[in-house]
Design a protein around this motif. Structure first.
Motif, PDB file in Angstrom:
ATOM      1  N   TRP A 216       0.845  -1.186   0.000  1.00 50.55           N
ATOM      2  CA  TRP A 216       0.000   0.000   0.000  1.00 50.55           C
ATOM      3  C   TRP A 216       0.882   1.238   0.000  1.00 50.55           C
ATOM      4  CZ3 TRP A 216      -1.124  -4.509   2.253  1.00 50.55           C
ATOM      5  CH2 TRP A 216      -2.426  -5.005   2.194  1.00 50.55           C
ATOM      6  N   GLY A 217       0.471   2.257  -0.721  1.00 50.02           N
ATOM      7  CA  GLY A 217       1.128   3.549  -0.627  1.00 50.02           C
ATOM      8  C   GLY A 217       0.397   4.402   0.393  1.00 50.02           C
ATOM      9  N   THR A 218       0.485   5.722   0.227  1.00 44.35           N
ATOM     10  CA  THR A 218      -0.223   6.633   1.130  1.00 44.35           C
ATOM     11  C   THR A 218      -1.721   6.464   0.946  1.00 44.35           C
ATOM     12  OG1 THR A 218       1.585   8.212   0.970  1.00 44.35           O
ATOM     13  CG2 THR A 218      -0.511   9.036   1.810  1.00 44.35           C
ATOM     14  N   CYS A 219      -2.408   6.064   2.020  1.00 41.95           N
ATOM     15  CA  CYS A 219      -3.830   5.751   1.912  1.00 41.95           C
ATOM     16  C   CYS A 219      -4.662   7.026   1.757  1.00 41.95           C
ATOM     17  CB  CYS A 219      -4.301   4.977   3.141  1.00 41.95           C
ATOM     18  SG  CYS A 219      -3.803   3.243   3.090  1.00 41.95           S
ATOM     19  N   ARG A 220      -5.723   6.899   1.028  1.00 38.94           N
ATOM     20  CA  ARG A 220      -6.622   8.018   0.790  1.00 38.94           C
ATOM     21  C   ARG A 220      -7.557   8.200   1.982  1.00 38.94           C
ATOM     22  NH1 ARG A 220      -8.763   6.136  -5.020  1.00 38.94           N
ATOM     23  NH2 ARG A 220     -10.102   7.978  -4.795  1.00 38.94           N
ATOM     24  N   ASP A 221      -7.784   9.468   2.375  1.00 34.91           N
ATOM     25  CA  ASP A 221      -8.558   9.766   3.575  1.00 34.91           C
ATOM     26  C   ASP A 221     -10.016   9.338   3.458  1.00 34.91           C
ATOM     27  OD1 ASP A 221      -6.309  10.840   4.730  1.00 34.91           O
ATOM     28  OD2 ASP A 221      -6.748  12.882   4.032  1.00 34.91           O
ATOM     29  N   GLU A 222     -10.560   9.344   2.216  1.00 37.12           N
ATOM     30  CA  GLU A 222     -11.989   9.052   2.078  1.00 37.12           C
ATOM     31  C   GLU A 222     -12.316   7.573   2.249  1.00 37.12           C
ATOM     32  OE1 GLU A 222     -10.380   9.479  -2.219  1.00 37.12           O
ATOM     33  OE2 GLU A 222     -10.057  10.380  -0.241  1.00 37.12           O
ATOM     34  N   VAL A 223     -11.299   6.714   2.334  1.00 38.56           N
ATOM     35  CA  VAL A 223     -11.539   5.277   2.526  1.00 38.56           C
ATOM     36  C   VAL A 223     -11.598   5.002   4.026  1.00 38.56           C
ATOM     37  CG1 VAL A 223     -10.712   2.944   2.065  1.00 38.56           C
ATOM     38  CG2 VAL A 223     -10.311   4.772   0.396  1.00 38.56           C
ATOM     39  N   ASP A 224     -12.742   4.546   4.512  1.00 39.62           N
ATOM     40  CA  ASP A 224     -12.901   4.326   5.946  1.00 39.62           C
ATOM     41  C   ASP A 224     -12.215   3.035   6.368  1.00 39.62           C
ATOM     42  OD1 ASP A 224     -15.083   2.041   6.066  1.00 39.62           O
ATOM     43  OD2 ASP A 224     -15.757   3.483   4.556  1.00 39.62           O
ATOM     44  N   ASP A 225     -12.046   2.895   7.691  1.00 42.81           N
ATOM     45  CA  ASP A 225     -11.318   1.756   8.237  1.00 42.81           C
ATOM     46  C   ASP A 225     -11.990   0.441   7.907  1.00 42.81           C
ATOM     47  OD1 ASP A 225      -9.177   0.683  10.073  1.00 42.81           O
ATOM     48  OD2 ASP A 225     -10.977  -0.008  11.131  1.00 42.81           O
ATOM     49  N   LYS A 226     -13.308   0.384   7.951  1.00 43.57           N
ATOM     50  CA  LYS A 226     -14.016  -0.868   7.661  1.00 43.57           C
ATOM     51  C   LYS A 226     -13.744  -1.327   6.235  1.00 43.57           C
ATOM     52  CE  LYS A 226     -18.534  -3.117   7.868  1.00 43.57           C
ATOM     53  NZ  LYS A 226     -18.360  -3.810   6.582  1.00 43.57           N
ATOM     54  N   THR A 227     -13.731  -0.398   5.286  1.00 39.92           N
ATOM     55  CA  THR A 227     -13.438  -0.756   3.890  1.00 39.92           C
ATOM     56  C   THR A 227     -12.024  -1.317   3.761  1.00 39.92           C
ATOM     57  OG1 THR A 227     -14.951   0.937   3.057  1.00 39.92           O
ATOM     58  CG2 THR A 227     -13.282   0.115   1.530  1.00 39.92           C
ATOM     59  N   LYS A 228     -11.078  -0.672   4.443  1.00 40.38           N
ATOM     60  CA  LYS A 228      -9.703  -1.177   4.393  1.00 40.38           C
ATOM     61  C   LYS A 228      -9.619  -2.603   4.925  1.00 40.38           C
ATOM     62  CE  LYS A 228      -7.787   3.457   5.147  1.00 40.38           C
ATOM     63  NZ  LYS A 228      -7.119   4.346   6.123  1.00 40.38           N
ATOM     64  N   ARG A 229     -10.319  -2.850   6.045  1.00 40.84           N
ATOM     65  CA  ARG A 229     -10.280  -4.189   6.646  1.00 40.84           C
ATOM     66  C   ARG A 229     -10.991  -5.208   5.772  1.00 40.84           C
ATOM     67  NH1 ARG A 229     -13.249  -4.243  10.893  1.00 40.84           N
ATOM     68  NH2 ARG A 229     -13.882  -2.061  11.139  1.00 40.84           N
ATOM     69  N   ASP A 230     -12.112  -4.815   5.177  1.00 38.64           N
ATOM     70  CA  ASP A 230     -12.865  -5.742   4.321  1.00 38.64           C
ATOM     71  C   ASP A 230     -12.110  -6.057   3.031  1.00 38.64           C
ATOM     72  OD1 ASP A 230     -14.852  -5.847   6.188  1.00 38.64           O
ATOM     73  OD2 ASP A 230     -16.203  -4.455   5.140  1.00 38.64           O
ATOM     74  N   VAL A 231     -11.419  -5.061   2.504  1.00 42.83           N
ATOM     75  CA  VAL A 231     -10.645  -5.283   1.271  1.00 42.83           C
ATOM     76  C   VAL A 231      -9.575  -6.347   1.491  1.00 42.83           C
ATOM     77  CG1 VAL A 231      -8.900  -4.256  -0.238  1.00 42.83           C
ATOM     78  CG2 VAL A 231     -11.059  -3.076   0.141  1.00 42.83           C
ATOM     79  N   ILE A 232      -8.782  -6.198   2.567  1.00 46.22           N
ATOM     80  CA  ILE A 232      -7.707  -7.177   2.784  1.00 46.22           C
ATOM     81  C   ILE A 232      -8.276  -8.543   3.160  1.00 46.22           C
ATOM     82  CG2 ILE A 232      -7.327  -6.718   5.236  1.00 46.22           C
ATOM     83  CD1 ILE A 232      -4.326  -7.009   4.676  1.00 46.22           C
ATOM     84  N   GLU A 233      -9.452  -8.561   3.782  1.00 44.74           N
ATOM     85  CA  GLU A 233     -10.087  -9.840   4.106  1.00 44.74           C
ATOM     86  C   GLU A 233     -10.440 -10.598   2.833  1.00 44.74           C
ATOM     87  OE1 GLU A 233     -10.609 -12.526   6.761  1.00 44.74           O
ATOM     88  OE2 GLU A 233     -10.478 -10.485   7.594  1.00 44.74           O
ATOM     89  N   LYS A 234     -10.912  -9.856   1.812  1.00 43.31           N
ATOM     90  CA  LYS A 234     -11.306 -10.488   0.548  1.00 43.31           C
ATOM     91  C   LYS A 234     -10.100 -10.820  -0.329  1.00 43.31           C
ATOM     92  CE  LYS A 234     -15.674 -10.283   1.438  1.00 43.31           C
ATOM     93  NZ  LYS A 234     -16.400 -11.538   1.785  1.00 43.31           N
ATOM     94  N   LEU A 235      -8.946 -10.294   0.007  1.00 44.95           N
ATOM     95  CA  LEU A 235      -7.727 -10.631  -0.753  1.00 44.95           C
ATOM     96  C   LEU A 235      -7.039 -11.870  -0.181  1.00 44.95           C
ATOM     97  CD1 LEU A 235      -6.238  -7.064  -1.381  1.00 44.95           C
ATOM     98  CD2 LEU A 235      -7.410  -8.548  -3.025  1.00 44.95           C
ATOM     99  N   ARG A 236      -7.788 -12.697   0.477  1.00 46.17           N
ATOM    100  CA  ARG A 236      -7.273 -13.944   1.048  1.00 46.17           C
ATOM    101  C   ARG A 236      -6.687 -14.822  -0.056  1.00 46.17           C
ATOM    102  NH1 ARG A 236      -9.127 -17.514   5.506  1.00 46.17           N
ATOM    103  NH2 ARG A 236      -8.501 -19.655   4.993  1.00 46.17           N
ATOM    104  N   PRO A 237      -5.412 -15.242   0.077  1.00 44.45           N
ATOM    105  CA  PRO A 237      -4.800 -16.105  -0.952  1.00 44.45           C
ATOM    106  C   PRO A 237      -5.159 -17.572  -0.728  1.00 44.45           C
ATOM    107  CG  PRO A 237      -3.174 -15.572   0.717  1.00 44.45           C
ATOM    108  CD  PRO A 237      -4.440 -14.846   1.111  1.00 44.45           C
ATOM    109  N   TYR A 238      -4.745 -18.385  -1.661  1.00 46.12           N
ATOM    110  CA  TYR A 238      -4.933 -19.832  -1.517  1.00 46.12           C
ATOM    111  C   TYR A 238      -4.035 -20.331  -0.375  1.00 46.12           C
ATOM    112  CZ  TYR A 238      -5.840 -24.641  -2.999  1.00 46.12           C
ATOM    113  OH  TYR A 238      -6.244 -25.944  -3.044  1.00 46.12           O
ATOM    114  N   THR A 239      -4.474 -21.361   0.317  1.00 43.17           N
ATOM    115  CA  THR A 239      -3.801 -21.789   1.552  1.00 43.17           C
ATOM    116  C   THR A 239      -2.438 -22.429   1.334  1.00 43.17           C
ATOM    117  OG1 THR A 239      -5.024 -23.880   1.459  1.00 43.17           O
ATOM    118  CG2 THR A 239      -5.974 -22.113   2.800  1.00 43.17           C
TER     119      THR A 239
END
Length: 965
Positions: free
Chosen positions: A652-675
Motif C-alpha cells: 500500500w502507498g499513502t492511503c486516501r482519507d476518504e476510505v474508511d477503516d471498515k473498507t480497508k479491513r474488508d478489502v484485505i479480508e477479501k484478498l485472502r490467498p490460496y492456503t
C-alpha cells in the motif's frame, strides 16, 4: 501435449461438435508419435540440410499452434466454470463457500453431466465454425508435414542407420593428435598440472586421475598436448599414451588405441577380453601417463571397465582426461577436489591477440581494429584461430570490416560445429531449456529463479511427488553449468551468463521462435513465440506490431500501455517506467509468470482484473492497493483461486482519507490467498486489524512472513499457530502494544520451526520471546523501547542482536550463540553469567548499563571483541590458551571510564585499539614467545609505555600485530 490431446481436448470437443472430432484428435496423436520418432535424425541433418531445417521449423510452428488450440479449449471451459459458479451462488440461499467448483475441465464435465453439455453447447455455438476451421487447417498442415518426410528421407529405420553413421563421422572428425605448436596464456595451468603429475605422494590407488574441464574451443586439448610433450616428463614415466575418445566411448576401441599409442604398434583383436589382457600386460609394473581426450560418455560402467588394467601399473602413474562436462570429471576422478579438476577460463585479451596474430597477417589496418577483433573473440582460443584464418584470406580492408560487422561464426567456420557437439550430446529436456535462453540478448546476466520461472511458464519442467518444478529447474540449470554452457559470474552470487558463441549456438538451435528486437524492426513475424524488446514500444498487439501467437514477452526500460496477446505465458515489465499494468492484462488467461501487478489512482486497471489469471505461479507483488476502494473489486480478484501461487506480497502507498477503516479491513479480508502459499508480505497496510486469514493454521505451508509499516494495527495476528513458519520479520509498527506472542495456544508449542526472527522499530511492543524456540538461529530485536527481552534457551543460535530495548534477561544457564552477539543501548541487563564459550566470531557490547565489574573467561576462539561506553566494567580476562588454539585478532575498547586491566590477551592479536579509558593501567598477554629477548630496545619501549600510565606485564613481540592505537 499428448496428455492434453487425450483428456481435455477430446472431452471438450465432444460437447461442442460432432462425433468425428475426437477421432481427429486421436489421429493427431498418432501422426505426432510417428514424427517424434524422426526428430533426432532431423536434428542431426538440419545443420547441413536447409530443407530439413525448414521442415523442422514448420513442425515446431504447428506444434505451438496445436497447443494454442488446446489452451483455448481450457480457457473456454474455465469461463464456463466461473459462469456456472455464479449461477449456483445465486440459486443457493445458504451456500457461501466456493467448494465444488472444480478446476479440472474433465471433472467439471463428468460432475455436471448433461447440464454442462447443454450449457457449453450454448456457450460455444457462436465460435463452433471458427474452431472447426482451425482444426481442419491443423489436420491439413500435419498431413503435409508427414508427406514431406518421404522426400527428405526421414524414416524411423533410416534414423537408426543415419545416427550410427553420423556418430562415426563426428568421431573421425574429432580425432586429435598429441603434437602441439606454440601455446599462449596457459603457463600457470601447465605448471600446476605438471607439479601434480610429478608429485611423489602416497595414495590409495596406484594411479591418479586429473581432469581438464571447459567449454568447447577453450583450449582443453591444447593444454593437454602442451603438458604431454613437456621435457620434464621425459624419462619420468615408463610409457605414455594419447587417445581421443570423442562421441563413442567404445571400451574395446579405446583399450586398443591405448595399447597402440603406448607401444607404437598396430594391435587388433576380436573382443574386449583380449584387449584388456593385452593392456594389462603392457602396463604391468610400469609407471604410465595416459591422456584421454574429449570424453562425452557419462556411463560409469564404461569407465569402470576401461580402468581395470590400470590397477596393474606402478605407483605414481597418471591419467589426464579432458571434457566439457564437469559431472563426468567428478565421476572419473578418484577423489574430486579443486586441485585435480582444472577448470579453464577465458584467455586474456593480450593472449587472444597473440593467437590471432599467429594465424592472420596482421598489418596496420588490423592493428587499428584490435579492440573490435578482441571483442569478437571474447576469450575463446578457437575463435581467435578461426577469425585469424578468415581475415588472413581477405586482404581487402573493406571486406575485412564487413566480416567483422557480420555474424562471422557461420557454418563455414570451424567454431560452431565444434560447439554444436555440446548441443548434440544434451538430453532432449536440456535442449529445450537451453535453446529457449536465446530469447535473452547477448551478454545478458540472468538469475537462477528468473530463468527457472520462465521455464516453468513454458511447461518445460516436470513435477514429481519428490521434486517440485523449482527443484527440477535448479537441477537443469546446474547441469547446463556443468556442461560449460552457462557460466557463473565471478563476484556476483546467483548470476549466470552465456558466452557469445554459446548464445549463437542457442539461437541456431531455437530457430526463429526466439527473437530479440526493438519496436522499430519488429512487425508481423509468424513463427516468433518468445520476444525480448530492447527499445521503447507503446502498444503490443496493434496493427503495427503483430505477434499474436506470442508466449513470452520481456521488456526492460520501456513503456508498454496496451497488451493484446491472448496466448502469452510470461510477461516481464518490472524495469519499465509503468505506474500501472497495461490495458488488456486481464485477458491474458494463459499467463503463468508475472512478478508485479501495479494499480494506480483513477487508472483503467483494477484489482479485479486478476480474476481470470488463474494460471499464475510463483511469487506475485500487488502494489498500489491503497487505490482499491470497493470491496467488490477485491472479492472479484479471486486470489483464493490462484492455487499455483508460492508467495503473495501486498503493498500500500499513502492511503486516501476518504476510505474508511471498515473498507480497508474488508478489502484485505477479501484478498485472502490460496492456503498453499509459502510467503506472505503486508507492506503499508493501514487498517486497524489484520485479516483473519493471517495466522490461520490452514496455511500450513507458509514459511516466511513480513509485516512492515502497518501503522494502525494494535494487535498482531496469532502467528505462533503457523506450524511451518521459518522466518518472521515485524517492523515499523508503532501502534502495536500487546505482547507480540499473541496466540491462544500454549506458548510452549508456538513457532516450532522458526529459524529467523526480526522485530524492528515497534516502539510500544511489549512481552517476552516464547519459552522454547528450538530451531531459532537468528534473532534481531531493534528499537523496541518498551520491550523487556527474556532470552530462553536457544541451542542453535548463530546471530543474536539486541539494540535499544528497555531490559534484557535470560532463563538459560548459558547463551550458546555460535557466531555473533551484539548488545547495544540496553538500559537494564539481569540474570546473565557472561560466559560465551561457544562464540567464535564477534562480541560487541555498546552503551549498556548494569554490566558486571568483571567479564572473565572470554573464549580465545572469538575473533573480535568490542566494548564501548560501558561505565561499570572494570576488567576483562581471556581464557588460558596457546597461539595454536587462539583465533583472536581484534580488540577495541573505548569510552569505558572504569576499566583498569585486560588480562591474558592472546598473541594472535592483529589490531589493538584503546581510547578514552583513563584508568587502564595493565595489559597482560597470555604467553611469552620463544624469541622473547628483553634487550635495551624493549626496556626503552617498556619505559615509554609506563610513562603513558600503562604497565605491560610482559613486553613482547606481537608478530601478527598490524594496527595499534
Amino acid at each position: 501435449m499428448f496428455e492434453q490431446l487425450l483428456t481435455g481436448g477430446i472431452e471438450f470437443l465432444k460437447l461442442i461438435g460432432g462425433v468425428d472430432l475426437p477421432k481427429i484428435i486421436k489421429k493427431w496423436k498418432k501422426d505426432l508419435t510417428l514424427l517424434e520418432a524422426l526428430l533426432e535424425d532431423a536434428e542431426l541433418q538440419q545443420f547441413h540440410s536447409k530443407p530439413v531445417r525448414l521442415w523442422l521449423n514448420d513442425l515446431q510452428d504447428l506444434a505451438y499452434d496445436m497447443e494454442d488450440i488446446l489452451d483455448h479449449f481450457a480457457i473456454e471451459a474455465q469461463r464456463y466454470q466461473l459462469k456456472k459458479a455464479e449461477e449456483d451462488q445465486v440459486h443457493a440461499l445458504d451456500d457461501h463457500s466456493h467448494h465444488g467448483i472444480l478446476d479440472n475441465m474433465v471433472q467439471t464435465i463428468y460432475s455436471s453431466g448433461s447440464r454442462a453439455a447443454g450449457s457449453l453447447s450454448t456457450l460455444f455455438n457462436p465460435v463452433d465454425q471458427d474452431i472447426r476451421k482451425k482444426i481442419d487447417e491443423i489436420t491439413e498442415r500435419l498431413q503435409d508435414i508427414k508427406d514431406q518426410t518421404q522426400s527428405l528421407s526421414l524414416t524411423a529405420a533410416h534414423m537408426l542407420q543415419q545416427q550410427t553413421l553420423q556418430t562415426e563421422t563426428i568421431r573421425r572428425q574429432r580425432e586429435s593428435t598429441s603434437l602441439v605448436g606454440k601455446v599462449f596464456g596457459r603457463d600457470d595451468k601447465k605448471k600446476e598440472i605438471i607439479a601434480m603429475l610429478l608429485k611423489d605422494d602416497q595414495s590409495a590407488e596406484n594411479y591418479d586421475v586429473f581432469s581438464i574441464v571447459g567449454t568447447g574451443g577453450i583450449g582443453k586439448t591444447t593444454l593437454a598436448q602442451d603438458v604431454y610433450n613437456d621435457e620434464q616428463l621425459n624419462g619420468y614415466f615408463d610409457l605414455k599414451a594419447w587417445v581421443c575418445i570423442s562421441d563413442v566411448f567404445d571400451v574395446k576401441r579405446v583399450t586398443v588405441d591405448i595399447i597402440n599409442s603406448a607401444t607404437q604398434s598396430n594391435f587388433d583383436c576380436s573382443n574386449l577380453d583380449q584387449a584388456q589382457v593385452k593392456l594389462q600386460a603392457v602396463l604391468n609394473g610400469k609407471k604410465f601417463f595416459i591422456v584421454l581426450d574429449d570424453i562425452w560418455s557419462d556411463k560409469y560402467d564404461d569407465w569402470y571397465k576401461l580402468q581395470e588394467p590400470f590397477q596393474h601399473g606402478a605407483e605414481g602413474s597418471r591419467v589426464i582426461m579432458t571434457t566439457r562436462i564437469e559431472s563426468i570429471a567428478m565421476m572419473m576422478v578418484n577423489n574430486p577436489t579443486q586441485h585435480n579438476i582444472i577448470k579453464l577460463e577465458s584467455l586474456s585479451k593480450d593472449d587472444c591477440w597473440l593467437i590471432f596474430q599467429q594465424h592472420a597477417k596482421v598489418d596496420s589496418d588490423l592493428t587499428d581494429l584490435r579492440d573490435v577483433i578482441i571483442e569478437k573473440i571474447d576469450g575463446l582460443p578457437l575463435a581467435a584461430k578461426a577469425l585469424g584464418g578468415v581475415l588472413k584470406s581477405s586482404p581487402d580492408k573493406s571486406q575485412r570490416r564487413k566480416i567483422l560487422e557480420s555474424n562471422v561464426w557461420g557454418e563455414k567456420s570451424s567454431v560452431l560445429p565444434v560447439l554444436r557437439l555440446s548441443y548434440h550430446h544434451m538430453p532432449y529436456h536440456l535442449k529445450r531449456v537451453f535453446a529457449y535462453c536465446s530469447v535473452f540478448p547477448k551478454d545478458y546476466k540472468f538469475k537462477e529463479m528468473e530463468v527457472v520461472l520462465l521455464w516453468m511458464a513454458q511447461g518445460f519442467l516436470p513435477e514429481t511427488q519428490t521434486e517440485s518444478m523449482e527443484d527440477m529447474g535448479r537441477k537443469y540449470l546446474n547441469d547446463l553449468v556443468s556442461r560449460s554452457l552457462f557460466e557463473k559470474r565471478l563476484y556476483w552470487e546467483g548470476e549466470f551468463i552465456m558466452h557469445d558463441l554459446i548464445h549463437d549456438m542457442a539461437q541456431l538451435a531455437a530457430g526463429v521462435v526466439c527473437y530479440v528486437a526493438d519496436a522499430d524492426t519488429l512487425r508481423y513475424v509468424k513463427p516468433i513465440r518468445h520476444l525480448y524488446i530492447t527499445k521503447n514500444v507503446q502498444t503490443l498487439g496493434n496493427d503495427e506490431i503483430m505477434v499474436p501467437q506470442l508466449r513470452t514477452f520481456l521488456c526492460k526500460e520501456n513503456s508498454v500501455h496496451w497488451i493484446a496477446f491472448a496466448r502469452l505465458r510470461h510477461l516481464y515489465i518490472d524495469d519499465t517506467s509503468l505506474k500501472e499494468m497495461p490495458l488488456g492484462i486481464g485477458k491474458l488467461t494463459n499467463l503463468q509468470s508475472l512478478k508485479r501487478f501495479m494499480l494506480a489512482s483513477g487508472g483503467g486497471i483494477r484489482v479485479r482484473d486478476l480474476r481470470m489469471l488463474n494460471q499464475l505461479r510463483g511469487r506475485l507483488i500487488v502494489s498500489g492497493l491503497e487505490n482499491v476502494t470497493h470491496v467488490e473489486d477485491a472479492q472479484e480478484a479471486k486470489l483464493h483461486k490462484k492455487e499455483r501461487f508460492d508467495g503473495l506480497y501486498m503493498k500500500w502507498g499513502t492511503c486516501r482519507d476518504e476510505v474508511d477503516d471498515k473498507t480497508k479491513r474488508d478489502v484485505i479480508e477479501k484478498l485472502r490467498p490460496y492456503t498453499s502459499i509459502k510467503e506472505c508480505m503486508l507492506d503499508g497496510y493501514m487498517g486497524s486489524t489484520f485479516p483473519s486469514w493471517l495466522g490461520d493454521p490452514t496455511f500450513n505451508n507458509i514459511v516466511h512472513i513480513r509485516l512492515e509499516k502497518c501503522e494502525k494495527c494494535e494487535f498482531l495476528p496469532p502467528l505462533g499457530k503457523l506450524r511451518s513458519l521459518e522466518s518472521l520479520w515485524i517492523g515499523i509498527m508503532s501502534s502495536i502494544k500487546q505482547k507480540w506472542v499473541h496466540s491462544p495456544i500454549d506458548n510452549n508449542g508456538a513457532f516450532p520451526l522458526l529459524e529467523e526472527l526480526s522485530i524492528e522499530k515497534c516502539l510500544s511492543l511489549q512481552g517476552d520471546l516464547p519459552p522454547l524456540c528450538p530451531y531459532l538461529k537468528t534473532l534481531d530485536i531493534i528499537d523496541c523501547k518498551e520491550m523487556r527481552v527474556s532470552l530462553p534457551s536457544l541451542p542453535l543460535m548463530q546471530d543474536l542482536r539486541v539494540d535499544g530495548c528497555k531490559a534484557m534477561s535470560t532463563t538459560a544457564d548459558v547463551i550458546s550463540c555460535a557466531k555473533r552477539i551484539s548488545f547495544y543501548n540496553i538500559l537494564e541487563i539481569t540474570g546473565f553469567n557472561w560466559r560465551f564459550q561457544y562464540l567464535h566470531e564477534a562480541l560487541s557490547i555498546v552503551n549498556c548499563s548494569f554490566l558486571p565489574i568483571t567479564i572473565g573467561q572470554i573464549p580465545v576462539t572469538l575473533q573480535r571483541l568490542k566494548i564501548s561506553n560501558c561505565k561499570q566494567l572494570q576488567s576483562l580476562d581471556f581464557q588460558d590458551s596457546s597461539s595454536s588454539t587462539s583465533r583472536f585478532q581484534k580488540l577495541s575498547i573505548n569510552r569505558s571510564e572504569s576499566i583498569v586491566s585486560i588480562g591474558r590477551i592472546p598473541l594472535t592479536l592483529r589490531s589493538l585499539k584503546i581510547e578514552d579509558c583513563e584508568k587502564v593501567s595493565c595489559l597482560e598477554f597470555n604467553e611469552q614467545p620463544p624469541n622473547f629477548s628483553c634487550g635495551n630496545d624493549n626496556k626503552k619501549a617498556l619505559k615509554s609505555e609506563e610513562s603513558e600510565g600503562v604497565f605491560l606485564k610482559a613486553s613482547l613481540e606481537l608478530p601478527l600485530l598490524t594496527k595499534l592505537k
